[in-house]
Structures are given as C-alpha cells and as structure tokens.
Design a protein around this motif. Structure first.
Motif, PDB file in Angstrom:
ATOM      1  N   PRO A 153      77.160  23.514  -6.252  1.00 36.51           N
ATOM      2  CA  PRO A 153      77.001  25.041  -6.186  1.00 36.51           C
ATOM      3  C   PRO A 153      76.040  25.524  -4.811  1.00 36.51           C
ATOM      4  O   PRO A 153      75.096  24.865  -5.083  1.00 36.51           O
ATOM      5  N   ILE A 154      76.035  26.549  -4.297  1.00 38.64           N
ATOM      6  CA  ILE A 154      74.953  26.969  -3.433  1.00 38.64           C
ATOM      7  C   ILE A 154      74.625  28.393  -3.953  1.00 38.64           C
ATOM      8  O   ILE A 154      75.377  29.113  -4.576  1.00 38.64           O
ATOM      9  N   LEU A 155      73.529  28.818  -3.363  1.00 37.99           N
ATOM     10  CA  LEU A 155      73.180  30.333  -3.709  1.00 37.99           C
ATOM     11  C   LEU A 155      72.815  30.861  -2.327  1.00 37.99           C
ATOM     12  O   LEU A 155      72.365  30.453  -1.390  1.00 37.99           O
ATOM     13  N   ILE A 169      75.760  33.013  -6.308  1.00 39.01           N
ATOM     14  CA  ILE A 169      76.193  31.655  -6.607  1.00 39.01           C
ATOM     15  C   ILE A 169      77.546  31.429  -6.207  1.00 39.01           C
ATOM     16  O   ILE A 169      78.756  32.251  -6.416  1.00 39.01           O
ATOM     17  N   VAL A 170      77.792  30.312  -5.128  1.00 36.13           N
ATOM     18  CA  VAL A 170      79.043  30.017  -4.612  1.00 36.13           C
ATOM     19  C   VAL A 170      79.501  28.669  -5.238  1.00 36.13           C
ATOM     20  O   VAL A 170      78.605  27.665  -5.070  1.00 36.13           O
ATOM     21  N   GLU A 171      80.686  28.806  -5.835  1.00 41.05           N
ATOM     22  CA  GLU A 171      80.790  27.026  -6.395  1.00 41.05           C
ATOM     23  C   GLU A 171      81.558  26.296  -5.774  1.00 41.05           C
ATOM     24  O   GLU A 171      81.558  24.976  -5.752  1.00 41.05           O
ATOM     25  N   LYS A 172      82.471  26.868  -4.694  1.00 45.53           N
ATOM     26  CA  LYS A 172      83.213  26.120  -3.684  1.00 45.53           C
ATOM     27  C   LYS A 172      83.380  26.932  -2.736  1.00 45.53           C
ATOM     28  O   LYS A 172      83.364  28.006  -2.235  1.00 45.53           O
ATOM     29  N   LYS A 200      70.451  25.517  -2.139  1.00 43.80           N
ATOM     30  CA  LYS A 200      71.154  24.643  -2.999  1.00 43.80           C
ATOM     31  C   LYS A 200      70.890  25.348  -4.554  1.00 43.80           C
ATOM     32  O   LYS A 200      69.643  26.035  -4.736  1.00 43.80           O
ATOM     33  N   TYR A 201      71.797  25.696  -5.396  1.00 42.74           N
ATOM     34  CA  TYR A 201      71.693  26.338  -6.651  1.00 42.74           C
ATOM     35  C   TYR A 201      71.072  25.201  -7.696  1.00 42.74           C
ATOM     36  O   TYR A 201      71.534  24.256  -8.016  1.00 42.74           O
ATOM     37  N   ILE A 202      69.898  25.619  -8.111  1.00 40.72           N
ATOM     38  CA  ILE A 202      69.403  24.677  -9.028  1.00 40.72           C
ATOM     39  C   ILE A 202      69.723  25.441 -10.483  1.00 40.72           C
ATOM     40  O   ILE A 202      69.399  26.443 -10.922  1.00 40.72           O
TER      41      ILE A 202
END
Ligand code: MV4
Length: 489
Positions: A153-155, A169-172, A200-202
């Motif tokens: 996931p990214i943020l 938050i974006v999962e896909k 990058k989502y921590i």
C-alpha cells in the motif's frame, strides 16, 4: 527582554508566564470575551481583551495583538502552540514591528509548513526518508508508475496537510486514480494548496519525535525523544519520554538526524522533528514542528531543562549554556492529556461547568492546566482541560504514579479522558511497551469504561433505594448535596 506578551490562552499561556516571571520578565495576557475570568488573565501583570469568543475574532487577530504589544512597550511575543504559532506572516509582522518573535524565523516556519519544501530542504543532509517522491504529483499515470515502483500500500499526502488531514491509504492500483483526485480536491479546499505526493505506507509504526534547541550562534542540540504513539484520530492522548523501545544507538542516530534537519533550515529556537519507526527500529523523517509542543513537559522532566526559559534566552540572543554532552536522560516521564470528552461515548466533546475540580499533588506529579473549580469550559477552543504529567526513576514507576494521580484527580460537571488514561496505563500492551499508533483503535471500544460506570450507577441506585423520604429531606437540607446526588444518579 523585560516584558513579554503571550499570544495564547489556557494552560500554555500560564506555563509560559510562569517561566517569564521566574526570569523577572513582566507578562501581558490577551483574552477573548469567553476567557475574561481565566487564570492566565489573572496571573498576568496586565491583560487586554482582543475580541469576541471565536478564535478568528480574537486569538488569531495578529494585527490587533501586535497593536496591543506596541502600545504597551512589549519586547517579545510568545505564541505558545496552535493559533498564530506557526504562521510565518505573523512572525514576520512581529519582527517588522520591532518586537522579538519568541520562535524560529519566518523562513524556517514557512519551509517546514510545506512537507514538500521540507523534504527538499533536507535532501542533502543524509536524513532517512520514507520511500516515495519529493515533488507534487498530478498525473495519475505517473502516480501509478511510482506506486508500482514503491509497492502497495501507498499513502497519498497533502503537502500543506497536518495532523493526518488529507491523507489517503491506497491498497491497490485500481483505486489510485480516484483516491488521488479526491486527495487533490480535498487538499485544495482544506489548505488552498492542491499539491499531493506519494509515500510508501508504513503499516504499523510508532511515532517518535526529537526535541531540538538551536541558538543564534550555530549551536544546535537535541534533548532526546518523546514517544507519542498513543493517539486517537491524530489527537495525542498519552506521551512519554524516553521511548521504551529505542536503543542508545538508534537514539543517538535519530538525535543527530534531527539536528541536521534543524540545521538544514538554519533553525533557531525550540523545535520538534517527527519520525516514524518500524518494528525493526528503522526511522523515517516525517516533518518538523516549529513551535513549543503540548507534550514538552515530559522532556523537561527527564532532562531538567526549562524549554520556555531556553526559548526566551535564545530569542534574546544568548548562547545555549550547555552542550550535547551535558545532557542526559534521567528517569522517565509520562503525560496524559485530560480532555473534556466522553471516552465512553466516542470521545464526544463534553463542555460544561467544572463543578468539582481538585488536582492531584505530590512528588513526581505535575499538572499544567488553565482552569479552576466553577469555571465553564468554553466551546470555542480545544477541549483540553489539563496535562497530567508524572515522573519516576523508571517507566513502571511513572506509570504507577500516573494511576495514583488519576485516582486523586477529581473532576465533576464534565466527562473527561481521565478514566481512559487509567485504561491505557493498566493495559498489558502499554505496560510492556508493545504498541503502535493503532493502540487505541485496536484495544479500546468504550465498553471497557462503561462497565465501571454501570457499577457506580448500581451502587448509587441501591443507596438511594435505602434512603427514606425523611433521609432525603435531611439530605436536601445540606447545601448542594441534593443536586450532586441527582447528577450522580
Ligand atoms: C505516515 C504513516 C504511515 N506511512 N506516513 C499521520 C500524521 C502525519 N504527521 C503523518 N502521519 C502518518 N504518516 C507513512 N508513509 C502513518 C501516519 C500516521 C500517524 C503518524 C504518527 C502518529 C499517529 C499516526 C496515526 C495514523 C497515521
């Protein structure tokens, strides 16, 4: 510096004035019509009303505040936190009026007020950053390419955002374009700046921040860390210093990185550099707060440094009178923010009258507050009543002291987060320091406290049932007692 105007209210206005008085400096309070009888107004040597209750018509009126300062021979303005504290234009206006702004330069405030500008400013200083981009992204196709490269996931974050506002938050990949459009339009309407970027989502971090002091002579020091992972929807509830999980090596590396962040913008004054750490103690720079923070007392207790005194001395042009090597961590400090909110009822604001207000006292207990018994908590401002801070020779002692202090703290008339604080202190995951920023969401529903309340209500009901009418009449003859009973039932 002989006279300081404190451009704030409540506990922080009082806290600043106490140190000013200790230093032999006169104090001026400003207040809104809602705060006429507030302790910060009574404490100050002089006080001036700036306008009606809403902040936009009082505590945010920079021009008006500067006029008062000029008319009353003020040498320095301390902005506290919130309100005008991170407003570069205000800092500039203060300076241009020939008054010392007790804080960093407008330049430092402005750079750190933009996450993208901050990333850009520190990029050559060897600061660990979350994998991501350091410029505004508009093109969804470019965003997709970057996201694939970083890995989901990214943020998505707004450059002008703060306190988690505008984060997505974006999962896909399929969700990215829509989320980006939303993030941009949200950022535009909330901050007037639609710039967003990707990181990058921590997933399960801890929030660690480093306190910085920098004088005007090139000396920049850190005063170790505070851990602020116990938060609810980006509102911190419990903070402590030091963090229970940092090793001396990571602590030193983070401290040195924070000093370099400050140096990157020629920082002057007190500031805080925020990091996320992951479960392997990798740390990543997030942002820098260019103000004195709410939770600064825990740092004061473990270092013995009065941060407001340092702010004032730095603003006066004095050199820091200690070095990095002089500083060491002694003991452990814990802070609970006591909010007028009902933790059983989804932390709904609970404003009203402080019918009973008795603060705990004793060794290792500090209460920073701005209210007294009988006062109304205004609806116009932050609902924080007080900060309850405890100190012990180690973490377990600080926690025990906190529980003892919570028990001694008597507040009636409004619901507060005191019982929630006790829940945290007694929780196994908290006691063993096995938590992340998800602690509250993961472990707290409200039912944990509702049960205690039910018990209390049952006891009261039973007791009432035993009271005869005569007893009731006798009770009513005692001033105030009947009304108190009604409320408890
Ligand atoms: C993050 C993150 C995870 N990954 N950045 C929230 C407020 C803002 N200062 C930054 N925040 C976060 N940034 C990446 N790349 C998770 C958070 C975050 C958080 C950070 C600190 C304390 C509490 C938090 C609660 C939720 C999310």
């Amino acid at each position: 510096m002989q006279k300081i105007l404190v451009a704030n209210r409540g506990e922080i206005a009082l806290r600043v004035m106490r140190t000013a008085r200790k230093m032999g400096i006169k104090t001026i309070a400003i207040y809104s019509e809602a705060d006429r009888n507030a302790p910060h107004v009574k404490f100050a040597d002089e006080a001036f009303c700036v306008g009606p209750p809403p902040s936009s018509e009082s505590y945010l009126l920079g021009d008006r505040i500067i006029e008062i300062a000029k008319a009353n021979q003020v040498d320095g303005i301390h902005p506290g936190y919130g309100f005008l504290s991170e407003n570069a234009a205000f800092a500039k206006m203060v300076t241009e009026a020939g008054i010392t702004f007790i804080g960093p330069s407008p330049f430092s405030i402005e750079v750190m007020g933009s996450k993208l500008a901050a990333k850009d400013a520190v990029k050559d200083y060897g600061i660990p950053m979350v994998p991501g981009v350091d410029r505004a992204i508009e093109d969804p196709e470019l965003a997709k390419a970057i996201a694939k490269d970083i890995g989901f996931p990214i943020l998505i974050k707004a450059s002008a955002g703060g306190g988690g506002k505008g984060m997505r938050i974006v999962e896909k990949e399929e969700e990215l374009e829509e989320q980006m459009e939303r993030a941009i339009s949200e950022a535009k309407s909330a901050f007037g700046d639609g710039a967003v970027f990707i990181e990058k989502y921590i997933a399960s971090p801890r929030h660690i921040e480093i306190q910085i002091l920098a004088d005007q002579h090139g000396n920049t020091l850190h005063l170790f860390e505070r851990e602020c992972s116990i938060q609810r929807r980006h509102q911190k509830v419990v903070e402590e210093a030091p963090s229970a999980v940092l090793t001396p090596e990571v602590r030193q590396a983070m401290g040195e990185a924070a000093v370099r962040v400050a140096q990157a913008v020629n920082y002057e004054g007190a500031g805080t550099v925020e990091f996320l750490i992951d479960d392997k103690l990798n740390f990543y720079f997030l942002e820098m707060n260019t103000r004195l923070q709410v939770e600064h007392p825990v740092t004061e207790l473990i270092t013995g440094v009065d941060l407001v005194e340092e702010q004032i001395n730095i603003a006066r042009g004095l050199k820091l009178n200690f070095t990095q090597d002089d500083l060491e961590i002694k003991g452990h400090a814990m802070e609970l923010r006591v909010y007028a909110e009902d933790p059983v009822n989804n932390f709904l604001p609970s404003v009203g009258n402080l019918e009973t207000y008795i603060v705990p006292e004793g060794e290792g207990i500090r209460v920073d507050d701005g209210f007294t018994e009988g006062m109304d908590i205004p609806i116009y401002y932050d609902p924080m009543i007080a900060k309850l801070i405890t100190y012990g020779s180690n973490r377990a002692e600080a926690i025990l002291k906190m529980i003892e202090a919570i028990d001694q703290y008597k507040i009636k008339g409004v619901e507060t987060t005191l019982a929630f604080g006790r829940f945290v202190m007694e929780h196994e995951a908290f006691k063993t320091a096995d938590f992340t920023t998800h602690f509250v969401k993961k472990y707290f529903t409200g039912a944990e406290l509702a049960q205690g309340k039910e018990e209390e209500a049952k006891v009261a009901a039973l007791l009432a049932a035993y009271l005869t009418d005569e007893n009731m009449a006798a009770l009513k003859a005692i001033p105030n007692s009947s009304s108190n009973w009604k409320k408890r039932l």
